[in-house]
Scaffold this active site. Structure first.
Site, PDB file in Angstrom:
ATOM      1  N   LYS A 143      14.881   4.701   0.844  1.00  0.00           N
ATOM      2  CA  LYS A 143      13.951   4.665  -0.112  1.00  0.00           C
ATOM      3  C   LYS A 143      13.412   5.973  -0.516  1.00  0.00           C
ATOM      4  O   LYS A 143      12.973   6.621   0.421  1.00  0.00           O
ATOM      5  CB  LYS A 143      12.866   3.512  -0.014  1.00  0.00           C
ATOM      6  CG  LYS A 143      11.889   3.304  -1.173  1.00  0.00           C
ATOM      7  CD  LYS A 143      10.766   2.135  -0.994  1.00  0.00           C
ATOM      8  CE  LYS A 143       9.947   2.061  -2.228  1.00  0.00           C
ATOM      9  NZ  LYS A 143       9.427   0.658  -2.106  1.00  0.00           N
ATOM     10  N   ILE A 168       3.277  -1.794   4.193  1.00  0.00           N
ATOM     11  CA  ILE A 168       3.774  -0.483   3.653  1.00  0.00           C
ATOM     12  C   ILE A 168       4.784  -0.462   2.834  1.00  0.00           C
ATOM     13  O   ILE A 168       5.907  -0.638   2.992  1.00  0.00           O
ATOM     14  CB  ILE A 168       4.131   0.276   4.877  1.00  0.00           C
ATOM     15  CG1 ILE A 168       3.247   0.268   5.974  1.00  0.00           C
ATOM     16  CG2 ILE A 168       4.248   1.873   4.711  1.00  0.00           C
ATOM     17  CD1 ILE A 168       3.495   0.862   7.391  1.00  0.00           C
ATOM     18  N   CYS A 169       4.459   0.280   1.693  1.00  0.00           N
ATOM     19  CA  CYS A 169       5.329   0.095   0.232  1.00  0.00           C
ATOM     20  C   CYS A 169       6.849   1.148   1.000  1.00  0.00           C
ATOM     21  O   CYS A 169       7.775   0.012   0.460  1.00  0.00           O
ATOM     22  CB  CYS A 169       4.751   1.124  -0.644  1.00  0.00           C
ATOM     23  SG  CYS A 169       5.802   1.336  -2.108  1.00  0.00           S
ATOM     24  N   PHE A 170       6.893   1.976   1.715  1.00  0.00           N
ATOM     25  CA  PHE A 170       7.923   2.591   1.756  1.00  0.00           C
ATOM     26  C   PHE A 170       8.860   2.048   2.798  1.00  0.00           C
ATOM     27  O   PHE A 170      10.009   2.694   3.109  1.00  0.00           O
ATOM     28  CB  PHE A 170       7.787   4.292   1.821  1.00  0.00           C
ATOM     29  CG  PHE A 170       7.543   4.869   0.605  1.00  0.00           C
ATOM     30  CD1 PHE A 170       8.524   5.590  -0.075  1.00  0.00           C
ATOM     31  CD2 PHE A 170       6.318   4.895   0.098  1.00  0.00           C
ATOM     32  CE1 PHE A 170       8.239   6.133  -1.239  1.00  0.00           C
ATOM     33  CE2 PHE A 170       5.961   5.531  -1.269  1.00  0.00           C
ATOM     34  CZ  PHE A 170       6.915   6.120  -1.828  1.00  0.00           C
ATOM     35  N   ALA A 226       0.742  -1.201   0.173  1.00  0.00           N
ATOM     36  CA  ALA A 226      -0.060   0.101   0.030  1.00  0.00           C
ATOM     37  C   ALA A 226       0.784   1.161   0.006  1.00  0.00           C
ATOM     38  O   ALA A 226       2.008   1.423   0.529  1.00  0.00           O
ATOM     39  CB  ALA A 226      -0.742   0.035   1.171  1.00  0.00           C
TER      40      ALA A 226
END
Length: 268
Positions: free
Chosen positions: A155, A139-141, A80
């Protein structure tokens, strides 16, 4: 020789319209109605986009309501992403394009050259992430994927890709700043201790443009930096395109029928 692509600055829209437009661009390119396209866009309100196969049980929907945050399910996979103070881009291009490798990883590498150059235009020495953890995160990051951008080991952007009907759709989030309070409120954790630990660790794993440069950048200045970045990084000639009323009508209908929050799951 420079390739000619279309450039669409579609402005700011809600989550369902943003994802519907990306799908529509993919469809139109597959039908030969538009050239390869680079699109820039923003979000009317903070929005959480879920990866195509991501479990909704990972999301705290009560807190999403309290933050007045929209959510939408992407065509692409991955974790996400909270879209808030950011520039978002998308690319649609044929898999048969001679400049695009058949390998997914190598295609990421090529298409991300514009992102690398965009960060350089802002004074950020970004590089590709290649030494990766296999640990999964909602969580994507929290962790970089292959060939995503890092600076000082953190990132910088979240990117995802899918291939449908012979067309590659790649889109990604380029955060100008990150609202960590909101971000960590939007996910389910076993307890507050785990949540606090994850948040402390996040500060060592991700960074946004303002944090890295020590300046407050506007959406306009970031957009210009990445516009020039894509032109140089991918050796492009970008020609502005506009959508007709019938095309926008198609996008709004797709947003209503396929991307409303009442229908969180989506397949093409």
């Amino acid at each position: 020789m420079r390739q000619k692509w279309g450039f669409l600055d579609s402005g700011i829209h809600d989550a369902s319209v943003n994802m519907a437009l990306d799908e529509a661009l993919l469809n139109w390119h597959s039908e030969g109605k538009i050239p390869p396209v680079l699109r820039f866009y923003g979000w009317t309100t903070p929005s959480l986009s879920l990866g195509h196969f991501q479990k909704e049980s990972e999301i705290n929907f009560q807190n999403m309501k309290e933050h007045q945050c929209q959510y939408v399910r992407r065509l692409t996979g991955g974790s996400a992403v909270l879209h808030d103070d950011e520039l978002t881009y998308s690319i649609v291009i044929s898999e048969k394009n001679p400049d695009i490798p058949s390998s997914i990883q190598e295609a990421y590498y090529v298409l991300s050259k514009g992102i690398i150059q965009g960060y350089k235009n802002l004074g950020i020495e970004a590089d590709y992430a290649e030494d990766l953890s296999r640990e999964r995160s909602a969580i994507c990051f929290e962790r970089p994927a292959f060939y995503e951008m890092v600076a000082d080991g953190k990132k910088l952007s979240g990117n995802a890709q899918t291939r449908k009907r012979g067309i590659i759709l790649q889109h990604g989030s380029i955060p100008i700043s990150i609202n960590e309070d909101m971000l960590f409120d939007l996910f389910v954790f076993p307890n507050e201790k785990v949540k606090a630990k994850k948040r402390r660790a996040f500060a060592q794993k991700a960074a946004a443009i303002n944090q890295l440069t020590g300046n407050k950048h506007t959406f306009k200045t970031v957009k210009q930096a990445f516009y020039e970045g894509f032109k140089k990084g991918l050796n492009l000639q970008l020609e502005p395109i506009t959508l007709s009323k019938s095309q926008w009508d198609e996008v709004y209908q797709l947003a209503k029928t396929s991307y409303s929050t009442k229908q969180p799951t989506r397949s093409v």
